[in-house]
Design a protein around this motif. Structure first.
Motif, PDB file in Angstrom:
ATOM      1  N   ILE A   1      67.256  10.244  47.559  1.00 35.35           N
ATOM      2  CA  ILE A   1      66.409   9.916  46.461  1.00 35.35           C
ATOM      3  C   ILE A   1      67.298   8.986  45.788  1.00 35.35           C
ATOM      4  O   ILE A   1      68.372   9.019  45.303  1.00 35.35           O
ATOM      5  CB  ILE A   1      65.966  11.036  45.799  1.00 35.35           C
ATOM      6  CG1 ILE A   1      64.894  11.808  46.443  1.00 35.35           C
ATOM      7  CG2 ILE A   1      65.318  10.774  44.396  1.00 35.35           C
ATOM      8  CD1 ILE A   1      64.605  13.390  45.885  1.00 35.35           C
ATOM      9  N   THR A   2      66.941   7.784  45.872  1.00 40.08           N
ATOM     10  CA  THR A   2      67.777   6.692  45.018  1.00 40.08           C
ATOM     11  C   THR A   2      66.787   6.050  43.653  1.00 40.08           C
ATOM     12  O   THR A   2      65.695   5.946  43.843  1.00 40.08           O
ATOM     13  CB  THR A   2      67.843   5.410  45.983  1.00 40.08           C
ATOM     14  OG1 THR A   2      68.254   6.007  47.239  1.00 40.08           O
ATOM     15  CG2 THR A   2      68.735   4.503  45.368  1.00 40.08           C
ATOM     16  N   ILE A   3      67.709   6.186  42.926  1.00 43.90           N
ATOM     17  CA  ILE A   3      67.111   5.632  41.264  1.00 43.90           C
ATOM     18  C   ILE A   3      67.715   4.117  41.481  1.00 43.90           C
ATOM     19  O   ILE A   3      68.509   3.364  41.607  1.00 43.90           O
ATOM     20  CB  ILE A   3      67.928   6.214  40.119  1.00 43.90           C
ATOM     21  CG1 ILE A   3      67.750   7.490  40.224  1.00 43.90           C
ATOM     22  CG2 ILE A   3      67.502   5.598  39.035  1.00 43.90           C
ATOM     23  CD1 ILE A   3      66.236   8.037  39.799  1.00 43.90           C
ATOM     24  N   ASN A   4      66.517   3.020  41.237  1.00 39.60           N
ATOM     25  CA  ASN A   4      66.865   1.704  41.291  1.00 39.60           C
ATOM     26  C   ASN A   4      66.599   1.011  40.150  1.00 39.60           C
ATOM     27  O   ASN A   4      66.103   1.461  38.949  1.00 39.60           O
ATOM     28  CB  ASN A   4      65.774   1.207  42.353  1.00 39.60           C
ATOM     29  CG  ASN A   4      66.041   1.741  43.481  1.00 39.60           C
ATOM     30  OD1 ASN A   4      66.975   1.730  44.345  1.00 39.60           O
ATOM     31  ND2 ASN A   4      64.786   2.199  44.144  1.00 39.60           N
ATOM     32  N   GLY A   5      67.178  -0.185  39.993  1.00 40.39           N
ATOM     33  CA  GLY A   5      67.161  -1.001  38.747  1.00 40.39           C
ATOM     34  C   GLY A   5      67.920  -0.326  37.484  1.00 40.39           C
ATOM     35  O   GLY A   5      68.932   0.089  37.761  1.00 40.39           O
ATOM     36  N   GLY A   6      67.376  -0.850  36.594  1.00 39.65           N
ATOM     37  CA  GLY A   6      68.156  -0.523  35.106  1.00 39.65           C
ATOM     38  C   GLY A   6      67.877   0.880  34.990  1.00 39.65           C
ATOM     39  O   GLY A   6      69.071   1.513  34.446  1.00 39.65           O
ATOM     40  N   ALA A   7      67.171   1.751  35.589  1.00 33.42           N
ATOM     41  CA  ALA A   7      67.346   3.264  35.376  1.00 33.42           C
ATOM     42  C   ALA A   7      68.535   3.936  35.955  1.00 33.42           C
ATOM     43  O   ALA A   7      68.865   4.864  35.619  1.00 33.42           O
ATOM     44  CB  ALA A   7      66.002   3.673  36.004  1.00 33.42           C
ATOM     45  N   ALA A   8      69.122   2.962  36.996  1.00 39.64           N
ATOM     46  CA  ALA A   8      70.252   3.334  37.340  1.00 39.64           C
ATOM     47  C   ALA A   8      71.571   3.743  36.475  1.00 39.64           C
ATOM     48  O   ALA A   8      72.513   4.149  36.511  1.00 39.64           O
ATOM     49  CB  ALA A   8      70.840   2.889  38.486  1.00 39.64           C
TER      50      ALA A   8
ATOM     51  N   THR B   1      73.911   8.777  40.777  1.00 42.22           N
ATOM     52  CA  THR B   1      73.986   9.631  41.782  1.00 42.22           C
ATOM     53  C   THR B   1      74.790  10.920  41.596  1.00 42.22           C
ATOM     54  O   THR B   1      75.580  11.146  40.825  1.00 42.22           O
ATOM     55  CB  THR B   1      75.000   8.767  42.831  1.00 42.22           C
ATOM     56  OG1 THR B   1      74.405   7.600  43.136  1.00 42.22           O
ATOM     57  CG2 THR B   1      75.349   9.607  44.055  1.00 42.22           C
ATOM     58  N   GLY B   2      74.279  12.089  42.136  1.00 37.05           N
ATOM     59  CA  GLY B   2      74.783  13.273  41.848  1.00 37.05           C
ATOM     60  C   GLY B   2      73.967  14.128  40.801  1.00 37.05           C
ATOM     61  O   GLY B   2      74.408  15.168  40.610  1.00 37.05           O
ATOM     62  N   GLU B   3      73.273  13.360  40.094  1.00 35.27           N
ATOM     63  CA  GLU B   3      72.468  14.188  39.174  1.00 35.27           C
ATOM     64  C   GLU B   3      71.382  14.962  39.594  1.00 35.27           C
ATOM     65  O   GLU B   3      70.465  14.453  40.549  1.00 35.27           O
ATOM     66  CB  GLU B   3      71.889  13.169  38.052  1.00 35.27           C
ATOM     67  CG  GLU B   3      73.243  12.634  37.247  1.00 35.27           C
ATOM     68  CD  GLU B   3      72.566  12.143  35.875  1.00 35.27           C
ATOM     69  OE1 GLU B   3      71.635  12.429  35.182  1.00 35.27           O
ATOM     70  OE2 GLU B   3      73.142  10.987  35.552  1.00 35.27           O
TER      71      GLU B   3
ATOM     72  N   THR C   1      70.648  10.869  45.267  1.00 35.49           N
ATOM     73  CA  THR C   1      71.721  10.555  46.298  1.00 35.49           C
ATOM     74  C   THR C   1      72.233   9.060  46.378  1.00 35.49           C
ATOM     75  O   THR C   1      73.154   8.708  47.133  1.00 35.49           O
ATOM     76  CB  THR C   1      71.120  10.830  47.830  1.00 35.49           C
ATOM     77  OG1 THR C   1      70.207  10.213  47.895  1.00 35.49           O
ATOM     78  CG2 THR C   1      70.887  12.197  48.082  1.00 35.49           C
ATOM     79  N   GLY C   2      71.576   8.314  45.718  1.00 35.99           N
ATOM     80  CA  GLY C   2      71.946   6.890  45.380  1.00 35.99           C
ATOM     81  C   GLY C   2      71.541   6.192  44.163  1.00 35.99           C
ATOM     82  O   GLY C   2      70.613   6.700  43.615  1.00 35.99           O
TER      83      GLY C   2
END
Length: 120
Positions: free
Chosen positions: A69-76, A81-83, A16-17
Motif C-alpha cells: 500500500i503506497t501513499i503517493n504525491g503530497g499525501a506522502a 511508510t510504516g504507519e 509499505t511505501g
C-alpha cells in the motif's frame, strides 16, 4: 433523504511505501480493493492510526496479492511508510448500508471480516 454512510473499511493496513514524486492517490492491491468493494478512482479517506493525520484521495489499483500500500504525491508528507492506517470508502443511500469491514495484518492480508458491530 440520501445519507452518506460507511461502505467499506480496511482497518489497520500498513503503509509499505511513499512516493512524493507521483501525481497523487493511494495504491491498494487489487485483491484488497475487490474484497473491500473499492473501485479504481473512488474517493477514499485515509486515517493514520499512528500519527492521527487524515486525508482524502482516490484509490489506484495496485498489483494483485503484492501486499503493498503506497501513499503517493503530497499525501506522502502527511502519512509515511510504516504507519498503520484505516482506508474508508463511503456510499449514498436512503437505506442503511451494511459496511464491509476488513482487518489487515502487518503484511496487508485480511485476517478478519466484519469485526465489530456499530450500535445504532
Amino acid at each position: 433523504m440520501l445519507r452518506v454512510q460507511l461502505k467499506s473499511k480496511l482497518h489497520r493496513a500498513m503503509v509499505t511505501g511513499a512516493d512524493i514524486a507521483y501525481e497523487g492517490s493511494i495504491s491498494i492491491p487489487a485483491d484488497l480493493m475487490r474484497e473491500a468493494d473499492i473501485w479504481p478512482g473512488e474517493k477514499v479517506l485515509v486515517a493514520s492510526i499512528t500519527s492521527g493525520n487524515r486525508l482524502e484521495t482516490y484509490a489506484q489499483l495496485g498489483e494483485e496479492g503484492c501486499g503493498r500500500i503506497t501513499i503517493n504525491g503530497g499525501a506522502a508528507h502527511r502519512i509515511k511508510t510504516g504507519e498503520r492506517i484505516t482506508i474508508l470508502a463511503w456510499g449514498l443511500s436512503e437505506k442503511p448500508i451494511e459496511p464491509i469491514k476488513l482487518l489487515c495484518d502487518e503484511n496487508n492480508r485480511i485476517i478478519k471480516t466484519s469485526f465489530s458491530a456499530d450500535p445504532i
